[in-house]
Scaffold this motif. Structure first.
Motif, PDB file in Angstrom:
ATOM      1  N   GLY A  47      -3.798   4.770   2.781  1.00  0.00           N
ATOM      2  CA  GLY A  47      -2.943   4.130   3.793  1.00  0.00           C
ATOM      3  C   GLY A  47      -3.618   3.872   5.116  1.00  0.00           C
ATOM      4  O   GLY A  47      -3.151   3.052   5.906  1.00  0.00           O
ATOM      5  N   GLN A  48      -4.696   4.573   5.382  1.00  0.00           N
ATOM      6  CA  GLN A  48      -5.382   4.425   6.668  1.00  0.00           C
ATOM      7  C   GLN A  48      -6.897   4.370   6.485  1.00  0.00           C
ATOM      8  O   GLN A  48      -7.434   4.874   5.497  1.00  0.00           O
ATOM      9  N   LYS A  83     -10.820   4.897  15.526  1.00  0.00           N
ATOM     10  CA  LYS A  83      -9.624   5.706  15.229  1.00  0.00           C
ATOM     11  C   LYS A  83      -8.991   5.253  13.913  1.00  0.00           C
ATOM     12  O   LYS A  83      -9.108   4.098  13.534  1.00  0.00           O
ATOM     13  N   LEU A  84      -8.292   6.178  13.248  1.00  0.00           N
ATOM     14  CA  LEU A  84      -7.604   5.836  12.007  1.00  0.00           C
ATOM     15  C   LEU A  84      -6.510   4.814  12.303  1.00  0.00           C
ATOM     16  O   LEU A  84      -5.762   4.948  13.259  1.00  0.00           O
ATOM     17  N   GLN A  85      -6.464   3.788  11.453  1.00  0.00           N
ATOM     18  CA  GLN A  85      -5.451   2.755  11.627  1.00  0.00           C
ATOM     19  C   GLN A  85      -4.724   2.536  10.300  1.00  0.00           C
ATOM     20  O   GLN A  85      -5.287   2.761   9.230  1.00  0.00           O
ATOM     21  N   ASP A  86      -3.505   2.079  10.381  1.00  0.00           N
ATOM     22  CA  ASP A  86      -2.766   1.772   9.157  1.00  0.00           C
ATOM     23  C   ASP A  86      -3.347   0.518   8.510  1.00  0.00           C
ATOM     24  O   ASP A  86      -3.645  -0.465   9.194  1.00  0.00           O
ATOM     25  N   ILE A  87      -3.497   0.573   7.203  1.00  0.00           N
ATOM     26  CA  ILE A  87      -3.979  -0.590   6.463  1.00  0.00           C
ATOM     27  C   ILE A  87      -2.808  -1.533   6.249  1.00  0.00           C
ATOM     28  O   ILE A  87      -1.849  -1.202   5.558  1.00  0.00           O
ATOM     29  N   LYS A  88      -2.891  -2.695   6.869  1.00  0.00           N
ATOM     30  CA  LYS A  88      -1.782  -3.662   6.801  1.00  0.00           C
ATOM     31  C   LYS A  88      -1.976  -4.621   5.624  1.00  0.00           C
ATOM     32  O   LYS A  88      -1.024  -5.081   5.019  1.00  0.00           O
TER      33      LYS A  88
END
Lengths: 324, 324
Positions: free
Chosen positions: A24-25, A32-37
């Motif tokens: 998911g990230q 920084k960790l980001q949400d996978i869109k």
């Protein structure tokens, strides 16, 4: 964040996508960790078997700049460039190998340069970059002397990834993957195709040919481990790679005999009888030019990991792929 | 036989042409000495100062496939590919460097492949293919880690020459030339331009700047020696190069201080006073990434030769170039 995976319909690309969806990230350009869109799976055929709104399957030629322009945009923070013409195929079709293994890589990097967005780029390279007389265990600082067009094209790709990173056009990392075994699916034109075939086919009750001698030493990695290392290679800080963005990943060194012994240990003596030993000079020439073991000190220091033993690889393959 | 020299209007190309005209013969594809019937000097400007019917000066862009098609024909037995965008220039103009140093090389090799005539190709590479942490004297089997776009492009050219040779498309040899000193003419955008400037300019009574420290170790070769080695590199049997068609040529290892001391020894203390020591970080970064000495075992074994000492180089330069 938006991620592009070339070769996204292939078995490694699809598995990588599934693993990313599950995580998911991923680390973004800001560190920084980001949400996978969204994950774009670019391939010559449509990626199958996904039922997730984040997946965007695109069919197209990666050597077509217009396709790359459409797929890689200002939103793209990460590119996993896995697509390639495999070793045996690139040796047989020189032009196609140059076009896909080299020109397409350059088109992807040029697109990133034109955008000025400095995406992270994970490029899969190969043990085929090595060749010539080598020590039994190859150190990190070994001269590259590819003895196949595939190997030469991969080195050129590594050099581009390195120079584009040095110039600040991308944040690249070129990971020399061991031979992946056991690959699911059908045999392909890679000289190393047998390294999966001698396990996969007998487990499915199908006869297969081993074109190299039992003593041949292979540098291997399971699909699970490969996915873990591709993601790890993305997550590490690019600056930690120092002056060279190319790197030999840690792997497992086994002889073909040990592979077959492990198969017998896991699946029994009858299964192993489906392997016919019949040497093929063209395949032997290429495979024997690849090292069978690496020190991989840099990879270890950077936290890349290897499979423990080949029997575990066979068991994982049965779990993941063999129809019950 | 017909010979093509790219960069043929440049100082090295012109000198090579003069030397070839004087020799009158060169080893042909049949391995036997043949009479030189025609030498095409291809460059962006017309080659000057030739009064020999065998010279054919062509003005054109070497990155233009149509130009290459016109110049390299079925009659062409030998190609000396010397044309390049120099290191500092390729670093400043990435696209131009890729186009001339890499794409043009590929176009030339592709032309040879399309013709199917397997010409001998002598490609000039450079010490700039090296970089990173290196031993004081660099062995032949050292990993290439270029720290400039010029260096990366030269490695890619070497890989093409090697793979096209391995495939039997050409009979190539990629010679990594030491820095040429003393070059005649004007300063250029090479990071190594000073290595000629600090000798040439003072001898002409002109002030000059040395942008690196006196301790900087340089790997050098005189123009006379360079021409001799380019011809030698053409004449050797390609098969003797074994699995790698690229090769670090033997050279002379001297510090910049030793260079200036030699100038003083030959031309006197007043001349040396024309050198201003003023370090330039951009030039230092590139020059210091290049090795200052090589073992060059392969080159020695293959019969390549180096200058004896730098004072002799200065004297030869005065003989050849300095107006009396």
């Amino acid at each position: 964040m938006h991620i592009v995976i070339t070769g996204g319909a292939g078995f490694l690309g699809s598995r990588l996508a599934r693993q990313l969806l599950q995580r998911g990230q991923l680390t973004g350009k800001d560190g920084k960790l980001q949400d996978i869109k969204r994950i774009t799976l670019l391939d010559v055929v449509a990626a199958q078997g996904f039922d997730d709104p984040r997946i965007d399957a695109v069919t197209g030629d990666i050597a077509d700049a217009a396709v790359i322009e459409r797929v890689i945009t200002a939103e793209t923070q990460s590119i996993f460039h896995l697509a390639a013409i495999v070793s045996g195929h690139a040796e047989a079709d020189f032009e196609l190998g140059m076009k896909i293994n080299f020109d397409a890589t350059r088109i992807i990097l040029e697109r990133a340069r034109a955008l000025g967005t400095k995406p992270r780029v994970v490029f899969t390279s190969s043990v085929a970059v090595f060749g010539g007389e080598l020590p039994a265990v190859v150190p990190d600082n070994t001269l590259l002397m590819p003895q196949s067009s595939y190997g030469a094209q991969k080195v050129m790709g590594e050099l581009l990834v390195n120079d584009y990173s040095r110039k600040g056009f991308i944040d690249g990392r070129a990971l020399r993957m061991p031979t992946i075994s056991v690959r699911p699916g059908a045999p392909n034109k890679a000289a190393s195709s047998f390294a999966s075939g001698i396990i996969r086919e007998p487990l499915n009750g199908v006869a297969t040919v081993c074109p190299v001698s039992p003593e041949t030493r292979m540098w291997l990695m399971s699909p699970r481990q490969a996915i873990a290392n591709l993601i790890h290679g993305h997550e590490i800080n690019g600056a930690d790679l120092g002056l060279s963005r190319f790197l030999s990943i840690d792997g497992l060194s086994v002889s073909v005999k040990q592979m077959v012994d492990a198969l017998e240990q896991v699946a029994g003596a009858e299964v192993v009888k489906l392997i016919e030993w019949k040497e093929d000079e063209a395949i032997k020439r290429i495979v024997n030019s690849w090292p069978g073991a690496f020190e991989a000190k840099r990879a270890k220091a950077l936290g890349f990991t290897a499979d423990a033993d080949f029997a575990s690889i066979v068991k994982a393959h049965i779990e993941d792929e063999v129809k019950k």
